[in-house]
Design a protein around this motif. Structure first.
Motif, PDB file in Angstrom:
ATOM      1  N   LYS A  20      48.866  36.094  33.372  1.00 50.32           N
ATOM      2  CA  LYS A  20      48.273  36.774  32.344  1.00 50.32           C
ATOM      3  C   LYS A  20      49.038  36.523  31.030  1.00 50.32           C
ATOM      4  O   LYS A  20      50.038  36.018  30.774  1.00 50.32           O
ATOM      5  CB  LYS A  20      48.200  38.289  32.812  1.00 50.32           C
ATOM      6  CG  LYS A  20      47.640  38.620  34.145  1.00 50.32           C
ATOM      7  CD  LYS A  20      46.181  38.129  33.994  1.00 50.32           C
ATOM      8  CE  LYS A  20      45.454  38.623  35.419  1.00 50.32           C
ATOM      9  NZ  LYS A  20      43.877  38.398  35.376  1.00 50.32           N
ATOM     10  N   ASP A  26      46.317  40.209  27.502  1.00 49.51           N
ATOM     11  CA  ASP A  26      45.829  41.389  28.688  1.00 49.51           C
ATOM     12  C   ASP A  26      46.838  42.756  28.360  1.00 49.51           C
ATOM     13  O   ASP A  26      46.755  43.697  29.027  1.00 49.51           O
ATOM     14  CB  ASP A  26      46.097  40.855  29.928  1.00 49.51           C
ATOM     15  CG  ASP A  26      45.130  39.705  30.342  1.00 49.51           C
ATOM     16  OD1 ASP A  26      44.087  40.007  30.243  1.00 49.51           O
ATOM     17  OD2 ASP A  26      45.459  38.760  30.462  1.00 49.51           O
ATOM     18  N   LYS A  62      40.163  40.972  24.259  1.00 47.93           N
ATOM     19  CA  LYS A  62      40.311  40.444  25.666  1.00 47.93           C
ATOM     20  C   LYS A  62      40.924  38.996  25.410  1.00 47.93           C
ATOM     21  O   LYS A  62      40.838  38.114  26.224  1.00 47.93           O
ATOM     22  CB  LYS A  62      39.434  40.275  26.449  1.00 47.93           C
ATOM     23  CG  LYS A  62      38.693  41.834  26.974  1.00 47.93           C
ATOM     24  CD  LYS A  62      37.556  41.831  27.904  1.00 47.93           C
ATOM     25  CE  LYS A  62      36.889  43.158  28.192  1.00 47.93           C
ATOM     26  NZ  LYS A  62      35.896  43.056  29.301  1.00 47.93           N
ATOM     27  N   ARG A  85      44.419  47.597  28.087  1.00 44.51           N
ATOM     28  CA  ARG A  85      43.168  48.172  28.012  1.00 44.51           C
ATOM     29  C   ARG A  85      42.935  49.151  29.006  1.00 44.51           C
ATOM     30  O   ARG A  85      43.444  49.088  30.193  1.00 44.51           O
ATOM     31  CB  ARG A  85      42.008  47.142  28.122  1.00 44.51           C
ATOM     32  CG  ARG A  85      42.058  46.214  27.050  1.00 44.51           C
ATOM     33  CD  ARG A  85      40.997  45.090  27.387  1.00 44.51           C
ATOM     34  NE  ARG A  85      41.235  44.114  28.158  1.00 44.51           N
ATOM     35  CZ  ARG A  85      41.943  43.221  28.165  1.00 44.51           C
ATOM     36  NH1 ARG A  85      42.362  42.740  27.091  1.00 44.51           N
ATOM     37  NH2 ARG A  85      42.085  42.144  29.267  1.00 44.51           N
ATOM     38  N   ASP A 117      41.616  48.125  32.475  1.00 48.16           N
ATOM     39  CA  ASP A 117      42.486  47.517  33.395  1.00 48.16           C
ATOM     40  C   ASP A 117      43.363  48.304  34.051  1.00 48.16           C
ATOM     41  O   ASP A 117      44.455  47.849  34.616  1.00 48.16           O
ATOM     42  CB  ASP A 117      42.994  46.487  32.566  1.00 48.16           C
ATOM     43  CG  ASP A 117      41.918  45.391  32.133  1.00 48.16           C
ATOM     44  OD1 ASP A 117      40.938  45.360  32.510  1.00 48.16           O
ATOM     45  OD2 ASP A 117      42.437  44.587  31.048  1.00 48.16           O
TER      46      ASP A 117
END
Length: 285
Positions: free
Chosen positions: A169, A211, A208, A153, A156
């Motif tokens: 993650k 990740d 979400k 994303r 991020d």
């Protein structure tokens, strides 16, 4: 009188000897088959894979059409079509064989099984010819090479700078792919989530649920360009994976024909053109 008879007898004996000599030198005739039997038939030639394809008038391609710019769905003139540079290569193979191309769109992790049971004739789906896959099927010469990337994303971007940042993650990858192997083996401490469809993984990233997603470079770039909320971080795995075409074992004639088409397409620059056109098509709204 007696002398004349003896002379005749001698002539007859000599004639008989000559006849027997010629009969002994004549070639022996094959014995006639016994009554009620037939001559053994000559063994039939088993038709090769190409013969079967030409007899059917079509060649069936197996692919997973969620992988732009390799293969993907696109609405063209109001009709949903499967396009991409892999599809253009498949069309060229069909044209060289003089048959129709039939496309079967399925989950990537079901392609090899479908090939082994002859539900499809060949696979073009950005597939890497790994040693494990070579145990089951044969591969053509390589037709493309690309680097593996990550898709994250955009929000991020500051969080993920190295592969080590993904420890703990969730990292997604398409099931039964080289990308799944990378997620499992090269991103230490990550929790890997593998799904069959890449589009489902992209939704998981946007929502979400994961990740990052491990993707081959051109595919990651295509999704990033279509989705401003997604991006590719400066994290590389240093792997330039090659793509090849899968064919069921024992079909050497088809592999040879496919290799001839690949050689031609690489030689005249067609594959580079296919990639450029497919990438532009994938970026169109």
């Amino acid at each position: 009188m007696f002398y004349g008879k003896r002379k005749k007898i001698m002539v007859l004996l000599l004639s008989l000897a000559l006849i027997l000599t010629f009969v002994g030198c004549a070639p022996k005739a094959d014995p006639a088959p016994a009554a009620g039997t037939t001559e053994p038939a000559a063994p039939e030639q088993t038709p090769g894979k190409i013969d079967k394809i030409k007899s059917a008038g079509k060649i069936v391609l197996g692919t997973a059409a969620d992988y732009p710019p390799y293969e993907f769905h696109k609405l063209i003139n109001g009709k949903d079509e499967i396009v991409g540079f892999d599809i253009e290569i498949a069309k060229a193979i069909a044209a060289d064989l003089g048959v129709e191309l039939v496309i079967k769109d399925m989950k990537f992790d079901g392609l090899l099984a479908a090939l082994v049971v002859d539900d499809i004739d060949f696979i073009i789906a950005g597939m890497v010819p790994t040693d494990e896959r070579k145990k089951t099927v044969d591969f053509s010469d390589n037709y493309y090479q690309a680097e593996q990337k990550l898709l994250i994303r955009t929000a991020d971007a500051d969080m993920f700078k190295t592969a080590a940042d993904f420890k703990g993650k969730k990292v997604g990858a398409q099931k039964a792919t080289v990308q799944e192997d990378i997620a499992n083996n090269e991103i230490e401490g990550a929790e890997v989530k593998a799904l069959s469809k890449l589009t489902d993984l992209v939704l998981e990233l946007k929502n979400k649920k994961v990740d990052a997603i491990v993707m081959v470079g051109p595919v990651a770039e295509s999704y990033a360009k279509q989705n401003p909320d997604l991006m590719i971080p400066e994290i590389a795995f240093g792997q330039n994976e090659t793509c090849a075409i899968a064919v069921n074992k024992g079909n050497e004639d088809l592999v040879e024909a496919i290799n001839q088409t690949i050689e031609r397409l690489l030689g005249d620059g067609s594959i580079d053109r296919f990639i450029e056109e497919a990438t532009a098509l994938a970026e169109e709204e």
